[in-house]
Design a protein around this motif. Structure first.
Motif, short mmCIF file in Angstrom:
data_model
loop_
_atom_site.label_atom_id
_atom_site.label_comp_id
_atom_site.label_asym_id
_atom_site.label_seq_id
_atom_site.Cartn_x
_atom_site.Cartn_y
_atom_site.Cartn_z
N GLU A 136 0.81 -1.23 0.00
CA GLU A 136 0.00 0.00 0.00
C GLU A 136 0.84 1.27 0.00
O GLU A 136 0.32 2.35 0.27
CB GLU A 136 -0.97 0.01 1.19
CG GLU A 136 -1.98 -1.12 1.14
CD GLU A 136 -3.00 -1.05 2.26
OE1 GLU A 136 -2.61 -0.74 3.39
OE2 GLU A 136 -4.18 -1.31 1.98
N GLN A 137 2.14 1.18 -0.31
CA GLN A 137 2.96 2.40 -0.32
C GLN A 137 2.58 3.30 -1.49
O GLN A 137 2.65 4.53 -1.38
CB GLN A 137 4.44 2.04 -0.40
CG GLN A 137 4.95 1.35 0.85
CD GLN A 137 6.39 0.89 0.72
OE1 GLN A 137 7.26 1.64 0.33
NE2 GLN A 137 6.63 -0.37 1.03
N ASP A 139 -0.49 3.41 -2.84
CA ASP A 139 -1.76 4.00 -2.43
C ASP A 139 -1.51 5.16 -1.48
O ASP A 139 -2.20 6.19 -1.55
CB ASP A 139 -2.65 2.97 -1.73
CG ASP A 139 -3.20 1.94 -2.70
OD1 ASP A 139 -3.22 2.24 -3.91
OD2 ASP A 139 -3.59 0.85 -2.27
N ALA A 140 -0.55 4.99 -0.57
CA ALA A 140 -0.24 6.06 0.38
C ALA A 140 0.23 7.31 -0.35
O ALA A 140 -0.18 8.42 -0.02
CB ALA A 140 0.80 5.59 1.39
N LEU A 141 1.08 7.12 -1.36
CA LEU A 141 1.54 8.27 -2.15
C LEU A 141 0.34 8.97 -2.79
O LEU A 141 0.21 10.20 -2.73
CB LEU A 141 2.47 7.81 -3.27
CG LEU A 141 3.96 7.70 -2.96
CD1 LEU A 141 4.69 7.25 -4.21
CD2 LEU A 141 4.53 9.02 -2.48
N ASP A 142 -0.53 8.16 -3.40
CA ASP A 142 -1.73 8.71 -4.03
C ASP A 142 -2.54 9.52 -3.03
O ASP A 142 -2.98 10.63 -3.33
CB ASP A 142 -2.62 7.56 -4.54
CG ASP A 142 -2.39 7.28 -6.01
OD1 ASP A 142 -2.11 8.25 -6.73
OD2 ASP A 142 -2.51 6.12 -6.42
N CYS A 143 -2.72 8.95 -1.84
CA CYS A 143 -3.56 9.61 -0.85
C CYS A 143 -2.90 10.84 -0.25
O CYS A 143 -3.56 11.68 0.32
CB CYS A 143 -3.93 8.64 0.26
SG CYS A 143 -5.00 7.35 -0.32
#
Ligand SMILES: Nc1ncnc2c1ncn2[C@@H]1O[C@H](COP(=O)(O)OP(=O)(O)O)[C@@H](O)[C@H]1O
Ligand SMILES: [Mg+2]
Lengths: 272, 263
Positions: A136-137, A139-143
């Motif tokens: 999920e790294q 996804d974390a960047l996206d968020c």
């Protein structure tokens, strides 16, 4: 008795599966197209990640020098040996330098460099991105509203496109050197003829062709290797977790090697 | 069900359904779920493992799309936003993932500094000061140079929290922020939430299993059970719910002696 595979139901489900496979392949291709577009756009988005590009250049470029050195030396030596043997039959061993240099500069240099770099650096890039995806790294960047293309992918693209021609140049030079050692020093071809033939027959157009090929291969390898890792969670039938990353990495190396060879033919046909 | 004026709602789920898998492997996680998160308040999502709490957060983040219904965040339908509009929206989020999702290749300091470095024009010494203040607050001093692989689960959570709070978000989404922390640290984290929430006035949506403690913090509690979402304003309301399933759920999660008082 009709064989099972030819019964209507089996046939239909076979067609269904074929259809599903085709759809999956098209979706995958579309995704990769979208990926290429945003990766290239990311090159021009600010702030530019200069340090990351340097880090990737170091990893892809100087990190691959050893591999490239030994691959090219042995390739050149084999070319020297085979070339001398073949040419000697027609008493044309004066052409050895030309044959070695042209095969390296136009074909073997760009393709083998690309395949070796895909195996060494491309696989690592794919695995790194795959792990970032499943943990999920990304996804974390996206968020965090940080564009993962500009932040992660584009520096790898740029470093790969810059490294590939330079590594190819090293490959060519070391390969020619290997050919000279075997052809001239060991087999006894004429050293002066080797050099003079090369200087006379290798044209700028030949060098340009090798250069263009290596640029294209750099883009292809970066695209396929980063794309497989980035979309590891979306590729159907890849399993989950660590298994999906390992499979995606294998796929990245196989696909980029095949694509490089196919494009090698296409580019040769266009550029020759 | 609480009814609130639309401008006071930060997040609204209206009739959201979410499935996973294809054909016979299809599996429904949310079934026609509706709830609203009031702006500037703290909402806690509770529910058993695998009931769809993380999925609910991911729907709000736009990482997953609903199969039916709408997820509105600050009045915008998340599933229909374009690339840039979604980024604009996410600029206002502070997110903690269940698995922390720290960047492997960055150390603790760089992980926390990342949003400041990438999204603000602060100078390096200002960034250092800000990050160090947060490190102090979360008892992470002395671990700046460590990489995520060298941290325990609870430390990762705290680094993730620090990272999520750097940019003074308007909406925070924390997925199990205290799992893996000891009771003392858990209490301190909740006190920190309370203090920062009062200071920054953000809307908080917290997934948590610390059922008695979070009720002190929560303005609203959302229970997820078998794909259905129900909102309550306090624990007492849960215990006296009209649905037998909810009362049953409350008993199993919170213990038979739970009355909703003094929580
Ligand atoms: N990407 C996914 N693909 C398939 N199923 C998923 C996925 N994410 C979550 N699920 C399923 O959705 C359900 C809810 O998951 P989750 O929201 O993570 O639970 P929790 O409430 O413990 O956070 C689980 O049954 C899980 O198996
Ligand atoms: Mg969860």
């Amino acid at each position: 008795m009709i064989p099972t595979v030819l019964r209507p139901a089996a046939l239909l489900s076979g067609f269904g599966r074929l259809g599903a496979l085709t759809l999956d392949a098209l979706t995958d291709l579309g995704r990769m197209g979208f990926f290429l577009f945003w990766s290239l756009v990311g090159l021009f988005r600010l702030p530019f990640r200069f340090r990351e590009v340097l880090k990737q250049l170091c990893f892809i470029g100087s990190g691959s020098l050893g591999v490239i050195f030994f691959t090219s030396l042995s390739t050149g030596m084999v070319l020297g040996l085979q070339g001398y043997n073949a040419l000697n039959r027609f008493g044309a061993d004066g052409m050895l330098g030309t044959v070695v240099a042209l095969s390296l500069i136009m074909e073997l240099g760009p393709t083998l460099t690309a395949i070796m770099v895909a195996g060494r650096a491309g696989s690592a890039m794919c695995a790194e991105l795959g792990i970032m995806r499943i943990s999920e790294q990304i996804d974390a960047l996206d968020c965090m509203a940080i564009d993962p293309f500009r932040y992660l992918i584009s520096p790898k693209f740029l470093a790969m496109i810059l490294s590939m021609p330079l590594l190819t140049a090293v490959f060519d030079v070391v390969g020619i050197f290997g050919g000279y050692i075997v052809g001239v020093d060991m087999m006894g071809a004429n050293g002066g003829a080797f050099m003079a033939g090369m200087a006379q027959n290798v044209t700028n157009a030949d060098i340009r062709m090798g250069f263009i090929k290596s640029l294209c291969f750099g883009l292809l390898v970066a695209w396929i290797c980063t794309g497989r890792g980035f979309f590891v969670h979306l590729i159907r039938g890849m399993g989950f977790g660590a298994e999906s990353v390992s499979r995606a990495t294998t796929q990245a190396v196989v696909y980029s090697s095949i694509t490089v060879l196919v494009f090698d033919y296409l580019l040769t046909a266009v550029l020759l | 069900m609480t009814t609130v004026a639309e401008q006071d709602v930060a997040v609204r789920f209206s009739a959201v359904s979410k499935w996973f898998g294809r054909d016979e492997k299809r599996h429904q996680v949310l079934n026609n779920a509706s709830f609203a998160v009031p702006a500037g308040k703290t909402t806690v999502i509770a529910g058993g493992s695998g009931q769809g709490k993380s999925v609910t957060l991911k729907l709000i983040l736009g990482l997953l799309k609903p199969d039916a219904g709408q997820v509105l965040v600050f009045g915008q339908d998340v599933a229909r936003l374009g690339f840039n509009a979604l980024r604009e929206l996410r600029m206002q989020f502070g997110v903690l993932f269940q698995g922390s999702a720290l960047f492997d290749s960055l150390n603790v300091f760089e992980n926390i500094a990342l949003p400041l470095r990438e999204r603000t024009k602060l100078q390096e010494d200002e960034i250092r000061a800000k990050v160090e203040a947060t490190l102090d607050q979360l008892e992470l001093k002395g671990h700046e140079e460590k990489y995520p692989a060298q941290l325990s689960g609870g430390m990762k959570k705290r680094v993730g929290l620090a990272r999520a709070l750097q940019l003074e978000p308007r909406l925070v989404l924390f997925d199990e922020p205290t799992t893996g922390l000891d009771p003392v640290m858990t209490r301190e984290i909740y006190e920190l939430f309370d203090a920062t929430q009062k200071r920054l006035g953000y809307t908080a949506l917290i997934v948590s299993h610390d059922v008695p403690q979070v009720f002190a913090l929560a303005d609203q509690i959302v229970l997820i059970n078998r794909g259905e979402l129900d909102s309550f304003t306090d624990a007492g309301e849960i215990v006296h719910s009209g649905k037998a399933a909810i009362r049953e759920f409350a008993r199993t999660v919170m213990g038979p002696g739970f009355t909703g008082k003094g929580a």
